[in-house]
Design an enzyme around this catalytic site. Structure first.
Site, PDB file in Angstrom:
ATOM      1  N   ASP A 168       8.585  -2.453  -5.721  1.00 41.27           N
ATOM      2  CA  ASP A 168       7.229  -2.008  -5.546  1.00 41.27           C
ATOM      3  C   ASP A 168       6.901  -0.888  -6.584  1.00 41.27           C
ATOM      4  O   ASP A 168       5.670  -0.951  -7.128  1.00 41.27           O
ATOM      5  CB  ASP A 168       6.642  -1.571  -4.044  1.00 41.27           C
ATOM      6  CG  ASP A 168       7.325  -3.065  -3.176  1.00 41.27           C
ATOM      7  OD1 ASP A 168       7.612  -3.925  -3.686  1.00 41.27           O
ATOM      8  OD2 ASP A 168       7.055  -2.804  -2.178  1.00 41.27           O
TER       9      ASP A 168
ATOM     10  N   SER B 158       0.680  -1.122  -0.041  1.00 37.76           N
ATOM     11  CA  SER B 158      -0.059  -0.054  -0.002  1.00 37.76           C
ATOM     12  C   SER B 158       0.860   1.279   0.205  1.00 37.76           C
ATOM     13  O   SER B 158       0.419   2.205  -0.483  1.00 37.76           O
ATOM     14  CB  SER B 158      -0.841   0.169   1.430  1.00 37.76           C
ATOM     15  OG  SER B 158      -0.230   0.200   2.406  1.00 37.76           O
TER      16      SER B 158
HETATM   17  P1  ADP Z   1       2.519  -2.152   2.824  1.00 45.02           P
HETATM   18  O1  ADP Z   1       3.062  -3.491   3.186  1.00 45.02           O
HETATM   19  O2  ADP Z   1       1.168  -2.014   2.827  1.00 45.02           O
HETATM   20  O3  ADP Z   1       3.342  -1.307   2.065  1.00 45.02           O
HETATM   21  P2  ADP Z   1       3.883  -0.318   4.861  1.00 45.02           P
HETATM   22  O4  ADP Z   1       4.016  -0.231   6.193  1.00 45.02           O
HETATM   23  O5  ADP Z   1       5.192  -0.242   4.035  1.00 45.02           O
HETATM   24  O6  ADP Z   1       3.032  -1.634   4.481  1.00 45.02           O
HETATM   25  O7  ADP Z   1       3.290   0.964   4.560  1.00 45.02           O
HETATM   26  C1  ADP Z   1       2.041   1.172   5.212  1.00 45.02           C
HETATM   27  C2  ADP Z   1       1.662   2.517   5.296  1.00 45.02           C
HETATM   28  O8  ADP Z   1       1.678   3.484   4.164  1.00 45.02           O
HETATM   29  C3  ADP Z   1       0.722   3.059   6.245  1.00 45.02           C
HETATM   30  O9  ADP Z   1       0.951   2.942   7.787  1.00 45.02           O
HETATM   31  C4  ADP Z   1       0.286   4.524   6.025  1.00 45.02           C
HETATM   32  O10 ADP Z   1       1.281   5.395   6.520  1.00 45.02           O
HETATM   33  C5  ADP Z   1       0.435   4.484   4.192  1.00 45.02           C
HETATM   34  N1  ADP Z   1      -0.585   4.144   3.765  1.00 45.02           N
HETATM   35  C6  ADP Z   1      -0.905   2.873   3.067  1.00 45.02           C
HETATM   36  N2  ADP Z   1      -2.378   3.096   2.626  1.00 45.02           N
HETATM   37  C7  ADP Z   1      -2.710   4.248   2.765  1.00 45.02           C
HETATM   38  C8  ADP Z   1      -4.004   5.065   2.313  1.00 45.02           C
HETATM   39  N3  ADP Z   1      -4.819   4.128   1.732  1.00 45.02           N
HETATM   40  N4  ADP Z   1      -4.125   6.305   2.889  1.00 45.02           N
HETATM   41  C9  ADP Z   1      -3.064   6.921   3.569  1.00 45.02           C
HETATM   42  N5  ADP Z   1      -1.930   6.336   3.869  1.00 45.02           N
HETATM   43  C10 ADP Z   1      -1.554   4.836   3.522  1.00 45.02           C
HETATM   44 MG    MG Z   2       5.351  -0.817   1.897  1.00 45.33          MG
END
Ligand code: ADP
Ligand code: MG
Length: 397
Positions: free
Chosen positions: A181, A136
């Site tokens: 990614d 994400s």
């Molecule tokens: P992932 O494996 O999903 O990339 P990470 O820990 O690297 O997990 O990133 C997650 C972080 O990215 C969240 O804590 C937030 O800060 C940001 N994030 C992800 N999705 C969203 C969203 N829909 N809106 C705002 N921030 C987001």
């Molecule tokens: Mg990530």
């Protein structure tokens, strides 16, 4: 079971747009969106400068926005139900924290290379599980990178945006992620995986055979171990390179070890470094072999390579877990399966499966049932075709 389908994908756009209208009492002018991803082959090879084979999935982050005349950025996050505000001229690493650090980091990294970055009002919404291993964070970065590029009238190709997004995460957010990614989120094509060389950043699209779908099954188990063990594996790879370079100065990363050299070179390494190197070198080879098998439609071969990758991650790289191994065994017995392996950093997290499109529901039901008997809860399942990379479109009036 939660299922990925185009309705869900549209809903990120719709949720971002509706949130924008409520927050700013105006219509957004543009919506940028970027997908999450899953890696089909090439586990723990990105930081060894190898090749990887990710696909974008039908889950995304959408940013509905309106450019401003100044350098102020005001963002509403739907997922976090919070607002954030920053001035692009005042950004320094550490000045913005939490989710807003990701968009702020993107504005900062664009400004760092001398680009004039314009402010915007935005609402961001996503349906990628946060911290669930489908990236994400890269989707947030890439969606905002597209938004800032458009709002600032910049002429930057997607690959450059992906690099600047990675810089944002490395240097502004402070997370030591690779480049995979961001590149797949920015550059993927619908129906194809993306073969990416993490050293040269060259990539090409590899069409998936028709009739297969991607099923991601998540254990729901998050291990504290993950980041400490991840950092340990990175250090082990560095140490292996130092030792191997003493034998063969051409070896600067594990990417430089040819499969034919493996047996003679690993004699110079103490355990477990020999096993770690065997995984990385074998895994890079499997990425090329999987690419060829996909291109030739050799379905059985694809499956063999995925299981071989899982065994290597489990036994040589030692990043699997009981839950992941159980999912793999259940998947192997389930209807429609082509192949399965753990994906992402490991220690909990998810497995990726290729499954015959007509049997995905039966497949998920069968694995879920077995997993529930063993662990007391069902895995979360995402079913997806290989999706397109990031897009931007004007909001129709
Ligand atoms: P992932 O494996 O999903 O990339 P990470 O820990 O690297 O997990 O990133 C997650 C972080 O990215 C969240 O804590 C937030 O800060 C940001 N994030 C992800 N999705 C969203 C969203 N829909 N809106 C705002 N921030 C987001
Ligand atoms: Mg990530």
């Amino acid at each position: 079971m939660s299922t990925i389908d185009p309705v869900e994908t549209r809903s990120s756009r719709r949720r971002a747009r509706e949130a924008f209208e409520l927050a700013f009492s105006a219509r957004p002018q543009w919506i940028a969106r970027a997908p999450g991803r899953v890696n089909l082959m090439g586990g723990h090879v990105d930081y060894n400068q190898g090749v990887v084979l990710p696909v974008a999935v039908e889950l995304d982050v959408a940013v509905a926005y309106k450019p401003r005349q100044d350098r102020l950025v005001r963002i509403l996050s739907v997922n976090f139900d919070q607002r954030a505000e920053f001035d692009i001229s005042e950004l320094i690493p550490g000045s913005v924290s939490g989710w807003a650090a990701y968009p702020a980091g993107v504005a900062w990294s664009l400004a760092q290379v001398g680009l004039a970055v314009n402010g915007l009002d935005a609402a961001v919404a996503g349906n990628i599980p946060i911290g669930g291993g489908l990236s994400s964070s890269a989707a947030v970065e890439v969606a905002f990178a597209l938004a800032f590029r458009q709002a600032s009238g910049l002429d930057l190709p997607e690959l450059e945006l992906a690099k600047l997004a990675q810089t944002a995460e490395n240097q502004f957010v402070g997370v030591n992620c690779g480049i995979m990614d961001q590149v797949v989120s920015a550059c993927a094509e619908s129906g194809s995986a993306l073969l990416l060389d993490c050293r040269s950043l060259e990539f090409r699209h590899v069409p998936l055979p028709t009739g297969l779908r991607i099923v991601v099954l998540c254990t729901g188990v998050e291990r504290e171990l993950r980041s400490s063990e991840y950092n340990k594996r990175r250090r082990e790879c560095e140490e292996a390179v130092t030792r191997l370079a003493a034998v063969d100065p051409d070896i600067r990363t594990l990417r430089d070890v040819e499969p034919e050299q493996l047996a003679s070179l690993t004699r110079h390494l103490p355990a477990p470094l020999d096993r770690r190197v065997r995984h990385v070198v074998g895994e890079i080879e499997r990425v090329y072999l999987t690419t060829a098998a996909l291109e030739h439609g050799e379905i059985e071969r694809i499956g063999e390579l995925m299981y071989a990758s899982h065994r290597s991650l489990r036994d040589d790289y030692e990043v699997s877990s009981n839950e992941l191994d159980a999912l793999i065994e259940l998947a192997r017995q389930a209807p429609g399966i082509v192949g399965a392996r753990l994906t992402g950093a490991g220690f909990g997290g998810c497995i990726v499966n290729l499954v015959g499109a007509a049997l995905t529901d039966e497949f998920v039901a069968s694995v879920s049932q077995g997993y529930e008997i063993a662990f007391g809860h069902r895995p979360v399942a995402y079913i997806s075709d290989a999706a397109a990379g990031a897009t931007i479109q004007p909001v129709d009036r």
